[in-house]
Design a protein around this motif. Structure first.
Motif, PDB file in Angstrom:
ATOM      1  N   THR A 194       0.844  -1.198   0.000  1.00 20.19           N
ATOM      2  CA  THR A 194       0.000   0.000   0.000  1.00 20.19           C
ATOM      3  C   THR A 194       0.875   1.243   0.000  1.00 20.19           C
ATOM      4  O   THR A 194       1.897   1.302   0.684  1.00 20.19           O
ATOM      5  N   ALA A 195       0.450   2.211  -0.805  1.00 18.37           N
ATOM      6  CA  ALA A 195       1.134   3.502  -0.864  1.00 18.37           C
ATOM      7  C   ALA A 195       0.528   4.399   0.209  1.00 18.37           C
ATOM      8  O   ALA A 195      -0.659   4.696   0.161  1.00 18.37           O
ATOM      9  N   VAL A 196       1.353   4.815   1.165  1.00 21.65           N
ATOM     10  CA  VAL A 196       0.858   5.606   2.297  1.00 21.65           C
ATOM     11  C   VAL A 196       1.375   7.030   2.181  1.00 21.65           C
ATOM     12  O   VAL A 196       2.558   7.299   2.425  1.00 21.65           O
TER      13      VAL A 196
ATOM     14  N   GLY B  65      -4.014   5.073   2.956  1.00 16.92           N
ATOM     15  CA  GLY B  65      -3.051   3.985   2.799  1.00 16.92           C
ATOM     16  C   GLY B  65      -2.827   3.252   4.111  1.00 16.92           C
ATOM     17  O   GLY B  65      -2.670   2.028   4.145  1.00 16.92           O
ATOM     18  N   GLU B  66      -2.826   4.013   5.211  1.00 14.45           N
ATOM     19  CA  GLU B  66      -2.694   3.388   6.538  1.00 14.45           C
ATOM     20  C   GLU B  66      -3.857   2.454   6.808  1.00 14.45           C
ATOM     21  O   GLU B  66      -3.700   1.349   7.312  1.00 14.45           O
ATOM     22  N   ARG B  67      -5.065   2.928   6.476  1.00 16.65           N
ATOM     23  CA  ARG B  67      -6.266   2.122   6.728  1.00 16.65           C
ATOM     24  C   ARG B  67      -6.239   0.842   5.883  1.00 16.65           C
ATOM     25  O   ARG B  67      -6.578  -0.236   6.347  1.00 16.65           O
TER      26      ARG B  67
ATOM     27  N   ASN C 128       3.224  -4.741   3.070  1.00 14.53           N
ATOM     28  CA  ASN C 128       4.311  -3.769   2.981  1.00 14.53           C
ATOM     29  C   ASN C 128       3.744  -2.401   2.621  1.00 14.53           C
ATOM     30  O   ASN C 128       2.733  -2.306   1.929  1.00 14.53           O
ATOM     31  N   THR C 129       4.401  -1.379   3.102  1.00 16.97           N
ATOM     32  CA  THR C 129       3.957  -0.024   2.765  1.00 16.97           C
ATOM     33  C   THR C 129       5.117   0.740   2.150  1.00 16.97           C
ATOM     34  O   THR C 129       6.281   0.480   2.461  1.00 16.97           O
TER      35      THR C 129
END
Lengths: 391, 391
Positions: free
Chosen positions: B99-101, B106-108, B122-123
Motif C-alpha cells: 500500500t502507498a501511504v 493507505g494506513e487504513r 508492505n507499505t
C-alpha cells in the motif's frame, strides 16, 4: 488517450425519472415504512453526528432490547452485518463455535464463523419448523465446549419463535457467550436481554421497527466485552472491530471520539424516529398487539382450510407466519398473483423452507386486524385463481 | 421474572422531536445533499429491488468510473466497507500486499490487509502532501512482488490528487492488481478506470455525488475477477464475498438472484438519483467545474496570505483543499468559530495531517464560486477573531 474526454457515454436509463410504486409489504421484510420515518430520513445531512442523536438511538435500543449494557449501538449495515459483527468480534482463530440450525439463519452464522481462520464450527440441526429443548442445548454445549452459542429467536424462514428461558444460564454454566438473532422478532415478541442472560443481541431496522433497511441495533454484555477486549488477535474486519465502534459510539468512556467511518447519517435519523415510535406505543403494548393480531390471523387461516407450518402454538412467531404451501398449487403462482393483482408482497420459503411454505409478515405498523383481513381476502382470491387444474 | 413486563423504562429523550439543523457542509465529507436526492430516499420501501433500479445504478457507476466492467455495483455500506470489500476479496492468507501511504487511507488499507491471516503487508511511505513517482512505485513492486497494490487517487487527509498515468501498466507488468481509492476524487477529477488499467476502483456516495453516506460504488476488472474467482479460500467476510454480491447484483450472468442480504433500498434510490444528476451535467463538465472553482479558491487563499499545503499545483485535489494551519492560531478555534458563527463546517487534519492543515471540501453541488466567496469571507472573519493574542 486524451484524459479530458470520456469513452463511456452517459447512460440513457438515467434520463428517466425514478419511479417507485407503493406496495403492501407483507413479506418477511422489509416492512412498510411510515411517512413520519421516511421523512425523518430526508432531513439534511450533517457531518459529525449530533451526540444527542447517537444518545437517543442508544437509549432507544436499550429499551427495545431491555438491557442496561453501555455497549449498545447501531451497526452501519443490515442485520447480516450485525451478525458478522457479533461473530467476528467474539471468535478468534482456532476457537470453537456452536450454532443452532433450524432454518437459514443458523446456517448463515455457521458460514460466517467458518470463515474465521481455523475456527471449529459445530452445528446442532433440527427440521424446519421445530425448536430445540434446553436438554438438547445443554448436551451440545457440554460436548462441543464452544466459546459462542448462536440461536435465532425469530426464525423468519420457518416461522418459529424459539423459547429463550434458561438458555442464558446454560451458556454461563459452560462459560460460553450466548448470541441471539432477533431480527424478525424484537419489538413483536417478549425478549429481555439482561434478565434472560443474552450476551450479544442484534436486530435489523426494517422489520418491527418499520425503518428502511441499512442500520442494525446491537448490544454486548459486560461478559462479552471482557472476552472481546482481551483478544490475542485483531478481528478480521476493521469496519466491524468493536474497539473502534465502541469509541465511535461513545460507549468506551473515552472523552473524544476518533474518526472510524462515515455513518449513514440519514438512516440513523430514521432509526431514531422508529425507536421513538416504539417507545410511544410501549413495548408491552406492541408485544400484545402482535400476539393478538397473529392469533386472529392464524385462526382465520385454519378456518380457511390452510395449515400452519409450526405445530406448537407457543412457538409460532407473531411477526412472520408460515403457512404450509397448499396442495394443488405452485407457491410461485400465488405470490406472483398477489403482487400483480393485489399489489401485495408475501413470499415463499427461504433456505431449508423453500417450497414448503408461504410466508406472511405483519410487523410493526403493519400488524393490524385490518391488514389481516386484507391478506385473507387476497389469499382467498389467489386460491381461486391459481389452482393448477385451472391453468 | 414476569416476562410480559419490562424492567427498562422508555427513554425520555425519545419524547422530544427530532431536530436536525441545516449546515453548509464544506468539510472533506459528507457534503450537502440536494432536496431532489433527499426526497428520492424518502420514496416507499419495496422488497426485491426493481431490476431497473439496480441496472440504473450499475450503468451510472460504469459511466462515473469510465468502465465497461460488468462486475460493477454498489456495496451496502460506506467507503470503508468498499475498501474492505476490495481487499478481503483480492487477498488470500499468506499473500503479499503493497500500500502507498501518503495520508490516512493507505494506513487504513494496510490495517485491513493486515487482518487477513498471515498476509504480508508492505507499505511505501511518503510525507503528507507528497505523491509517489512511477519509478518509486516500480521499485517497490519489483521488491515486494505484491498481488495487490493500493493507491489513493484523492487523498482527502492531505489534499493530494495522485497522478495515475502509467501505474496500471506497471501493475500489469508485475502481475499485480491495481486497487484505487477514489472516494474523494471521483466525479471531481478525471479518472478512466479502463484506460488507466485500474483493476478495482471504489468510492463513496457522500462526496461529489452528494448522496447520503451509506452506499459505495465499486467495480472489478476481468483480471481482478479471474484472481478472485479462483481463490483457494473463502473471503473472511460473508457480507462482502464477491461471489454472493455478484449474484445479488445480477453481475454473474446467472438467471436467478439468490437472497444474500437486504440492501439499503432507500439509500439506493438516493444513489440512483445522484448518478442521474451527474449524468445530466456530464462528467467532463463536472471535472472542469471542480477544477475552475478550485483554482479560483486557491488563488484567493494565497492572496489572503494563506499557504496551500500541497506545493505541486497539478497534484492539488480540486475537491478538498488543504490549507497550512495558519501561524498564531489554534486550528480548532477556527473550525469552531466557523461552525458557531457561520453555520459552516470545515475541518482540521486527519491521521498524518492532524495539526498541520485546515481542510475545505467543495464537492458536487457545493463546488461553486459563490460558495468559495462564502468560505473566504467566513475565513477572513475567523482569522480576525481567533488569533491567539486576542484570546
Amino acid at each position: 488517450g486524451d484524459m479530458s474526454s470520456i469513452s463511456v457515454p452517459p447512460p440513457k436509463c438515467l434520463q428517466k425519472p425514478l419511479v417507485v410504486p407503493h406496495r403492501h409489504m407483507f413479506g418477511p421484510g422489509p416492512s412498510n415504512v411510515s411517512p413520519r420515518i421516511l421523512q425523518a430520513g430526508a432531513r439534511p445531512v450533517i457531518g459529525h453526528m449530533h451526540p444527542e442523536i447517537f444518545d437517543d438511538i442508544k437509549s432507544g435500543i436499550q429499551y427495545m432490547f431491555q438491557t442496561r449494557n453501555s455497549m449498545t449501538f447501531a451497526v452501519s449495515g443490515t442485520g447480516h452485518t450485525a451478525m458478522e459483527c457479533a461473530i467476528c468480534n467474539a471468535v478468534e482463530p482456532g476457537e470453537s463455535v456452536l450454532t443452532a440450525v433450524n432454518g437459514i439463519w443458523g446456517e448463515r452464522a455457521a458460514d460466517m464463523a467458518d470463515r474465521i481462520g481455523e475456527a471449529e464450527v459445530n452445528t446442532m440441526v433440527a427440521a424446519p419448523g421445530v425448536f430445540f429443548t434446553n436438554a438438547e442445548i445443554e448436551q451440545a454445549l457440554s460436548k462441543h465446549r464452544p466459546v459462542l452459542f448462536f440461536l435465532t429467536h425469530g426464525e423468519s424462514s420457518t416461522g418459529v419463535l424459539h423459547p429463550l428461558e434458561g438458555i442464558g444460564q446454560l451458556c454461563l454454566k459452560y462459560n460460553c457467550l450466548f448470541l441471539v438473532d432477533s431480527v424478525a422478532s424484537i419489538g413483536g415478541a417478549p425478549l429481555h436481554m439482561d434478565r434472560q442472560g443474552i450476551d450479544i443481541l442484534y436486530t435489523g431496522s426494517q422489520k418491527v421497527l418499520n425503518a428502511p433497511p441499512g442500520t442494525a441495533p446491537i448490544s454486548f454484555s459486560e461478559r462479552a466485552c471482557q472476552k472481546i477486549f482481551s483478544r490475542r488477535t485483531k478481528p478480521v474486519s476493521f469496519c466491524l472491530d468493536l474497539s473502534w465502534l465502541a469509541n465511535y459510539w461513545g460507549c468506551d468512556g473515552k472523552p473524544s471520539r476518533v474518526y472510524h467511518h462515515t455513518g449513514p447519517v440519514t438512516a440513523f435519523y430514521s432509526l431514531r424516529e422508529s425507536l421513538a415510535v416504539l417507545a410511544e406505543e410501549g413495548l408491552e403494548n406492541s408485544w400484545e398487539r402482535h400476539q393478538k393480531v397473529a392469533e386472529y390471523f392464524h385462526t382465520a387461516l385454519e378456518s380457511m382450510g390452510l395449515k400452519l407450518f409450526v405445530k406448537e402454538k407457543n412457538a409460532r412467531l407473531p411477526t412472520v407466519t408460515t403457512i404450509v404451501a397448499p396442495h394443488g398449487y405452485d407457491w410461485k403462482d400465488i405470490t406472483s398473483y398477489l403482487m400483480k393483482t393485489h399489489n401485495l408482497e408475501i413470499s415463499g420459503g427461504l433456505g431449508p423452507s423453500v417450497g414448503l411454505v408461504l410466508r406472511v409478515g405483519l410487523m410493526g405498523c403493519n400488524s393490524s386486524k385490518a391488514n389481516v383481513d386484507m391478506v385473507l381476502a387476497a389469499l382467498k382470491d389467489a386460491l381461486k385463481h391459481c389452482h393448477k387444474n385451472k391453468m
